[in-house]
Design a protein around this motif. Structure first.
Motif, PDB file in Angstrom:
ATOM      1  N   PHE A  48       0.875  -1.186   0.000  1.00  5.11           N
ATOM      2  CA  PHE A  48       0.000   0.000   0.000  1.00  5.11           C
ATOM      3  C   PHE A  48       0.906   1.229   0.000  1.00  5.11           C
ATOM      4  CE2 PHE A  48       0.506   0.783   4.638  1.00  5.11           C
ATOM      5  CZ  PHE A  48       0.949  -0.465   5.057  1.00  5.11           C
ATOM      6  N   ASN A  49       0.380   2.419   0.081  1.00  7.11           N
ATOM      7  CA  ASN A  49       1.145   3.680   0.167  1.00  7.11           C
ATOM      8  C   ASN A  49       2.413   3.630  -0.693  1.00  7.11           C
ATOM      9  OD1 ASN A  49      -0.828   3.947   2.070  1.00  7.11           O
ATOM     10  ND2 ASN A  49       0.518   4.452   3.771  1.00  7.11           N
ATOM     11  N   ARG A  64       5.585   0.079  -0.839  1.00  4.53           N
ATOM     12  CA  ARG A  64       5.708  -0.259   0.588  1.00  4.53           C
ATOM     13  C   ARG A  64       5.205  -1.678   0.777  1.00  4.53           C
ATOM     14  NH1 ARG A  64       3.319   2.657   6.034  1.00  4.53           N
ATOM     15  NH2 ARG A  64       3.483   0.836   7.364  1.00  4.53           N
ATOM     16  N   TYR A 108       9.214   2.931   4.825  1.00 11.53           N
ATOM     17  CA  TYR A 108       7.799   2.901   4.419  1.00 11.53           C
ATOM     18  C   TYR A 108       7.361   4.207   3.767  1.00 11.53           C
ATOM     19  CZ  TYR A 108       6.631   5.152   8.986  1.00 11.53           C
ATOM     20  OH  TYR A 108       6.523   5.988  10.062  1.00 11.53           O
ATOM     21  N   ASP A 109       6.186   4.167   3.182  1.00  6.87           N
ATOM     22  CA  ASP A 109       5.552   5.306   2.504  1.00  6.87           C
ATOM     23  C   ASP A 109       6.481   5.987   1.501  1.00  6.87           C
ATOM     24  OD1 ASP A 109       3.497   4.614   4.153  1.00  6.87           O
ATOM     25  OD2 ASP A 109       3.463   6.460   5.311  1.00  6.87           O
ATOM     26  N   LYS A 214      -4.322  16.427  11.567  1.00  5.43           N
ATOM     27  CA  LYS A 214      -3.018  16.616  10.926  1.00  5.43           C
ATOM     28  C   LYS A 214      -3.184  16.494   9.422  1.00  5.43           C
ATOM     29  CE  LYS A 214      -1.919  11.745  11.785  1.00  5.43           C
ATOM     30  NZ  LYS A 214      -0.915  10.767  12.215  1.00  5.43           N
ATOM     31  N   TYR A 244      -8.391   8.995   7.171  1.00  4.64           N
ATOM     32  CA  TYR A 244      -7.515   9.697   6.220  1.00  4.64           C
ATOM     33  C   TYR A 244      -8.268   9.950   4.923  1.00  4.64           C
ATOM     34  CZ  TYR A 244      -3.231   8.760   8.932  1.00  4.64           C
ATOM     35  OH  TYR A 244      -2.262   8.722   9.899  1.00  4.64           O
ATOM     36  N   VAL A 280      -5.692  -1.173   8.726  1.00 10.55           N
ATOM     37  CA  VAL A 280      -6.091   0.075   9.400  1.00 10.55           C
ATOM     38  C   VAL A 280      -7.288   0.634   8.620  1.00 10.55           C
ATOM     39  CG1 VAL A 280      -5.414   2.376  10.147  1.00 10.55           C
ATOM     40  CG2 VAL A 280      -3.725   0.529  10.143  1.00 10.55           C
ATOM     41  N   VAL A 283      -8.611   4.563   5.512  1.00 15.85           N
ATOM     42  CA  VAL A 283      -7.406   5.287   5.096  1.00 15.85           C
ATOM     43  C   VAL A 283      -7.348   5.390   3.569  1.00 15.85           C
ATOM     44  CG1 VAL A 283      -4.887   5.381   5.117  1.00 15.85           C
ATOM     45  CG2 VAL A 283      -6.105   4.457   7.104  1.00 15.85           C
ATOM     46  N   PHE A 285      -4.612   7.245   1.195  1.00 14.21           N
ATOM     47  CA  PHE A 285      -3.304   7.850   1.451  1.00 14.21           C
ATOM     48  C   PHE A 285      -2.575   8.016   0.104  1.00 14.21           C
ATOM     49  CE2 PHE A 285       1.022   8.063   3.080  1.00 14.21           C
ATOM     50  CZ  PHE A 285       0.889   8.635   4.341  1.00 14.21           C
ATOM     51  N   ASP A 306      -4.306   0.690   4.600  1.00 14.59           N
ATOM     52  CA  ASP A 306      -3.011   0.068   4.888  1.00 14.59           C
ATOM     53  C   ASP A 306      -2.974  -1.389   4.419  1.00 14.59           C
ATOM     54  OD1 ASP A 306      -2.476   2.511   6.028  1.00 14.59           O
ATOM     55  OD2 ASP A 306      -1.784   1.723   7.941  1.00 14.59           O
TER      56      ASP A 306
HETATM   57  C1  BMA Z   1       0.442   7.081   9.156  1.00 15.52           C
HETATM   58  C2  BMA Z   1       1.493   6.397   8.307  1.00 15.52           C
HETATM   59  C3  BMA Z   1       0.873   5.739   7.085  1.00 15.52           C
HETATM   60  C4  BMA Z   1      -0.399   4.982   7.399  1.00 15.52           C
HETATM   61  C5  BMA Z   1      -1.314   5.800   8.269  1.00 15.52           C
HETATM   62  C6  BMA Z   1      -2.550   5.047   8.684  1.00 15.52           C
HETATM   63  O1  BMA Z   1       0.964   7.504  10.383  1.00 15.52           O
HETATM   64  O2  BMA Z   1       2.140   5.447   9.083  1.00 15.52           O
HETATM   65  O3  BMA Z   1       1.801   4.842   6.570  1.00 15.52           O
HETATM   66  O4  BMA Z   1      -1.045   4.693   6.183  1.00 15.52           O
HETATM   67  O5  BMA Z   1      -0.626   6.208   9.419  1.00 15.52           O
HETATM   68  O6  BMA Z   1      -2.220   3.904   9.442  1.00 15.52           O
END
Ligand code: BMA
Length: 339
Positions: A48-49, A64, A108-109, A214, A244, A280, A283, A285, A306
């Motif tokens: 993902f991401n 990732r 990651y990401d 955020k 997200y 998760v 989301v 992202f 995720d």
């Molecule tokens: C954020 C990152 C991302 C993730 C998101 C939701 O803090 O860690 O990689 O997709 O959280 O878990």
């Protein structure tokens, strides 16, 4: 509609699907989402991401991959059409300038950006806490680590695709080392891709519910006639955790710490099963786009829950018009972000 042009290259082979009839939303999902499912290769539970880019008449990407031991690393993928991907079974082997192994503890990401003739991979890793790692490649075979650009704690670093006034530009999101409950987007510049400074505030979380905890940079900004088109993520909190969504803003071409327009509404929020359900939940992202200057088409790659990678589409006109029509930029966004 405004005649919006993108100052990017032609990409006639961009993945694409027409906007469904009766769709009023600025982004629409690929009907066969997700394009990457769980357990994509042995030893990797979820991809993902992730970020993609055109390369030699096809596409490559940095993905990732959440290993089955729970540790994320970056894997190389190749695709002819941008939708069907084949992954290298081994994680990307980063080396130092001398060719010695230089692997982070985890990664990651990732984002992937071409500046001049070099491809840069930027990711989140450990540097005595969450921080930004970087590497460069010209052939997607040798990946040479660069110095980490910022002190911990930081995440979501996104490089601009060209220098501005002779300086490399990078967005990032100072954070803490956990599931950060705050975060604004900042801009930093560098003459040499090594020393970063002249830090400016670009924009912060807002009082709008979908981005009131955020925000963080997503895909590399797209240069348009109206400014840098930025797809980013905005986060809210609920009694069941963070949500997200994908947001959009347009930054000043010459001084990108100044926000010209910022969409008060999300562009896309979790509503499909692969966005709402997963490791998760809830989301979306974004980490990359592809774009075709000839048609104005944009394809957005985003991580889903995720657990998966999804694809969404828009055009430069539709995205810019929507962001301008729902503009909620305030004085704090429009200023140069220097204090
Ligand atoms: C954020 C990152 C991302 C993730 C998101 C939701 O803090 O860690 O990689 O997709 O959280 O878990």
């Amino acid at each position: 509609m405004k005649p919006i042009t993108m100052h990017t290259g032609s990409l006639p082979q961009i993945p694409w699907q027409e906007r469904p009839k009766n769709c009023a939303a600025p982004l629409w999902r690929y009907q066969d989402n997700p394009i990457i499912f769980r357990n994509p290769i042995p030893g990797v539970a979820r991809i993902f991401n992730s970020a993609v880019i055109p390369y030699q008449d096809a596409f490559v990407g940095v993905f990732r991959g959440e290993q089955t031991d729970g540790i994320p690393f970056i894997y190389l993928g190749k695709s002819r059409d941008g939708m069907h991907w084949e992954f290298s079974p081994q994680k990307i082997r980063f080396v130092d300038e001398a060719g010695n192994p230089a692997m982070p503890l985890y990664a990651y990401d990732p984002r992937l950006v071409l500046v001049d003739d070099t491809y840069y991979v930027i990711w989140c890793q450990d540097a005595y806490g969450a921080a930004i790692g970087m590497a460069k490649t010209k052939d997607f075979e040798t990946f040479v680590r660069l110095e980490n650009p910022f002190l911990p704690f930081n995440r979501n670093a996104v490089l601009f695709p060209r220098k501005i006034h002779g300086k490399y530009m990078m967005l990032s999101r100072p954070s803490d080392s956990g599931h950060t409950p705050f975060g604004d987007i900042f801009l930093s510049e560098s003459k040499d891709m090594e020393y970063w400074g002249h830090h400016r505030h670009v924009m912060g979380k807002s009082n709008r519910w979908w981005e009131n905890v955020k925000i963080g940079g997503g895909a590399a900004p797209i240069e348009t006639s109206e400014g840098w088109l930025l797809f980013y993520h905005g986060v809210t909190n609920t009694c069941n955790g963070f949500v997200y969504s994908i947001g959009g803003a347009i930054l000043d071409l010459d001084e990108p710490s100044k926000v010209k327009y910022r969409c008060g509404s999300f562009l896309l929020t979790p509503e499909m099963w692969y966005e709402e359900r997963g490791f998760v939940p809830n989301v979306c992202f974004p980490c990359a786009t592809l774009q075709d200057a000839d048609t104005g088409r944009i394809a957005i790659y985003y991580g889903c829950a995720d657990s998966y990678v999804g694809l969404a589409f828009t055009t430069a006109e539709i995205a810019v018009d929507y962001i301008c029509a729902h503009d909620a930029a305030g004085d704090d966004d429009r200023c140069d972000g220097k204090r």
